[in-house]
Design an enzyme around this catalytic site. Structure first.
Site, PDB file in Angstrom:
ATOM      1  N   LYS A  32     -15.730  39.535  -9.225  1.00  0.00           N
ATOM      2  CA  LYS A  32     -14.407  39.024  -8.877  1.00  0.00           C
ATOM      3  C   LYS A  32     -14.474  38.220  -7.582  1.00  0.00           C
ATOM      4  O   LYS A  32     -15.337  38.457  -6.732  1.00  0.00           O
ATOM      5  CB  LYS A  32     -13.445  40.208  -8.729  1.00  0.00           C
ATOM      6  N   GLY A  33     -13.576  37.259  -7.415  1.00  0.00           N
ATOM      7  CA  GLY A  33     -13.557  36.464  -6.200  1.00  0.00           C
ATOM      8  C   GLY A  33     -13.296  37.302  -4.957  1.00  0.00           C
ATOM      9  O   GLY A  33     -12.504  38.248  -4.988  1.00  0.00           O
ATOM     10  N   GLY A  34     -13.982  36.997  -3.868  1.00  0.00           N
ATOM     11  CA  GLY A  34     -13.728  37.640  -2.590  1.00  0.00           C
ATOM     12  C   GLY A  34     -14.400  38.983  -2.379  1.00  0.00           C
ATOM     13  O   GLY A  34     -14.027  39.713  -1.453  1.00  0.00           O
ATOM     14  N   VAL A  35     -15.398  39.329  -3.206  1.00  0.00           N
ATOM     15  CA  VAL A  35     -16.037  40.644  -3.069  1.00  0.00           C
ATOM     16  C   VAL A  35     -17.369  40.572  -2.325  1.00  0.00           C
ATOM     17  O   VAL A  35     -18.013  41.601  -2.112  1.00  0.00           O
ATOM     18  CB  VAL A  35     -16.260  41.314  -4.440  1.00  0.00           C
ATOM     19  N   LYS A  37     -19.953  37.976  -3.047  1.00  0.00           N
ATOM     20  CA  LYS A  37     -21.051  37.475  -3.886  1.00  0.00           C
ATOM     21  C   LYS A  37     -22.004  36.594  -3.093  1.00  0.00           C
ATOM     22  O   LYS A  37     -23.234  36.705  -3.231  1.00  0.00           O
ATOM     23  CB  LYS A  37     -20.503  36.689  -5.073  1.00  0.00           C
ATOM     24  N   THR A  38     -21.448  35.705  -2.263  1.00  0.00           N
ATOM     25  CA  THR A  38     -22.302  34.782  -1.518  1.00  0.00           C
ATOM     26  C   THR A  38     -23.174  35.526  -0.518  1.00  0.00           C
ATOM     27  O   THR A  38     -24.379  35.247  -0.396  1.00  0.00           O
ATOM     28  CB  THR A  38     -21.447  33.725  -0.793  1.00  0.00           C
ATOM     29  N   ASP A  61     -20.276  27.996  -7.652  1.00  0.00           N
ATOM     30  CA  ASP A  61     -18.869  28.273  -7.392  1.00  0.00           C
ATOM     31  C   ASP A  61     -18.237  27.044  -6.743  1.00  0.00           C
ATOM     32  O   ASP A  61     -18.735  26.561  -5.723  1.00  0.00           O
ATOM     33  CB  ASP A  61     -18.747  29.476  -6.451  1.00  0.00           C
ATOM     34  N   GLU A 243     -12.140  49.081  -4.972  1.00  0.00           N
ATOM     35  CA  GLU A 243     -10.718  48.985  -5.237  1.00  0.00           C
ATOM     36  C   GLU A 243     -10.516  48.861  -6.749  1.00  0.00           C
ATOM     37  O   GLU A 243     -11.421  48.410  -7.466  1.00  0.00           O
ATOM     38  CB  GLU A 243     -10.091  47.785  -4.521  1.00  0.00           C
ATOM     39  N   ASN A 270     -19.585  46.444  -2.007  1.00  0.00           N
ATOM     40  CA  ASN A 270     -19.459  45.964  -0.626  1.00  0.00           C
ATOM     41  C   ASN A 270     -18.251  46.572   0.092  1.00  0.00           C
ATOM     42  O   ASN A 270     -17.368  47.170  -0.534  1.00  0.00           O
ATOM     43  CB  ASN A 270     -19.330  44.437  -0.608  1.00  0.00           C
TER      44      ASN A 270
END
Length: 359
Positions: A32-35, A37-38, A61, A243, A270
């Site tokens: 999911k975005g904002g977890v 990954k980068t 991305d 979450e 994370n």
């Protein structure tokens, strides 16, 4: 966690299995975005650089973050990362080719009074995803032509990643639809194709060129897809935070990867508060010391404890779902941003030598 899990029966909470698997050529990092990954991609690249000759990190991305993570400008070509002698990175804008194709269509529509543009609109609407598939094919041809031992893909959020896996099916539909449109519109679809391919070709040649390009794209993607389904060559690292929505998205991703035959046996969690302790331990400390704390500190600790209990619940669910078959790595929430080579190198060590949960 706590008494519910016997750590000796679980896979190691580490990504060392990826570092040790020398046959791996493609490592995808997604979620999911904002977890994070980068950050995970960069840290994994830093660790792989210790054991491989040449490592490449590729961001697919559209919201590129590699430049921000490494604190240096990274472009469409492999850029050597300062502080390493065998790690490079590149940021690919997968939407650029699609935008250019759309621009050409609009220009041709103006020139032809709408006829060719209308046909091209129907063609595009009939095969959604074909532009992405062709762009991905070009990306893979480019990456395969480079001299790297292993490539780490920092992927777009989950939905984009799953579309990537469906490209072979999309291309099969695209070839069939192009042939159908060819039969229905004859020379007109040839004119539209000629315009799309840049002009300079007669309609018959343009049709053959488009079909040839689709066939070439299908061949490349089928070959890549075969490699993706080979666990000795490819693995997928799922990244999440403790979450509900993130754990839910991870479950969806794991199930879809399984359907496509993509190997995935590592999950990175994370932003974990104090991964070496559980909420019960912290509650005992807080109850024994809160009378000595100012009111403001008590409020802060109470909110932190509520967050910790929530995280422990979802971490427990993560172990229930994946603990027996997956390496589940808990990465701590820090009091600073993980940016720059030195911080990434230091943080990356926790992927291989995690926080000791027995402390």
């Amino acid at each position: 966690m706590g008494d519910e899990f016997d750590d000796s029966d679980l896979p190691d909470p580490s990504l060392k299995n990826i570092i040790d698997q020398k046959t791996l050529q493609w490592v995808f990092v997604g979620g999911k975005g904002g977890v994070g990954k980068t950050t995970t991609s960069c840290c994994l690249g830093a660790q792989l650089a210790k054991t491989r000759k040449k490592v490449l990190i590729v961001s697919t991305d559209p919201a590129h973050n590699l430049s921000d993570a490494f604190c240096q400008k990274i472009g469409r070509e492999p850029t050597p990362i300062q502080g390493f002698d065998n790690l490079s990175a590149m940021e690919i804008d997968a939407n650029q080719d699609m935008d250019e194709m759309q621009r050409q269509m609009e220009e041709e529509e103006d020139q032809t009074g709408g006829g060719i543009g209308n046909i091209m609109g129907e063609l595009s609407n009939s095969i959604p995803g074909i532009d992405e598939a062709m762009s991905f094919s070009e990306l893979m041809k480019q990456v395969q032509s480079l001299d790297f031992d292993v490539v780490v893909f920092d992927t777009a959020p989950t939905g984009h990643t799953l579309r990537l896996l469906s490209f072979p099916t999309i291309l099969e539909k695209a070839l069939g639809k192009v042939m159908e449109l060819k039969d229905r519109f004859g020379g007109l679809i040839g004119q539209a194709t000629s315009a799309l391919m840049g002009g300079g070709q007669n309609p018959a040649q343009a049709q053959d060129a488009l079909l040839g390009r689709l066939e070439e794209t299908r061949a490349v993607i089928n070959k890549v897809n075969d490699a993706f389904q080979d666990p000795t060559l490819t693995t997928f690292v799922c990244v999440c935070i403790p979450e509900f929505l993130s754990i839910y998205e991870t479950e969806r991703l794991v199930q879809e990867l399984s359907k496509f035959g993509i190997n995935s046996h590592n999950i990175v969690v994370n932003q974990v508060l104090f991964p070496e302790k559980d909420a019960e331990e912290l509650s005992e400390w807080f109850e024994g010391n809160k009378d000595n704390l100012p009111k403001e500190a008590q409020e802060i600790c109470s909110k932190m404890m509520a967050r910790k209990r929530m995280q422990d619940k979802y971490i427990g669910q993560c172990f229930d779902l994946y603990g027996e078959d997956f390496h589940v790595i808990l990465m701590p929430l820090l009091d600073y941003e993980v940016r720059g080579v030195e911080k990434l190198k230091k943080f990356s060590e926790l992927l291989i030598d995690p926080v000791d949960l027995e402390e």
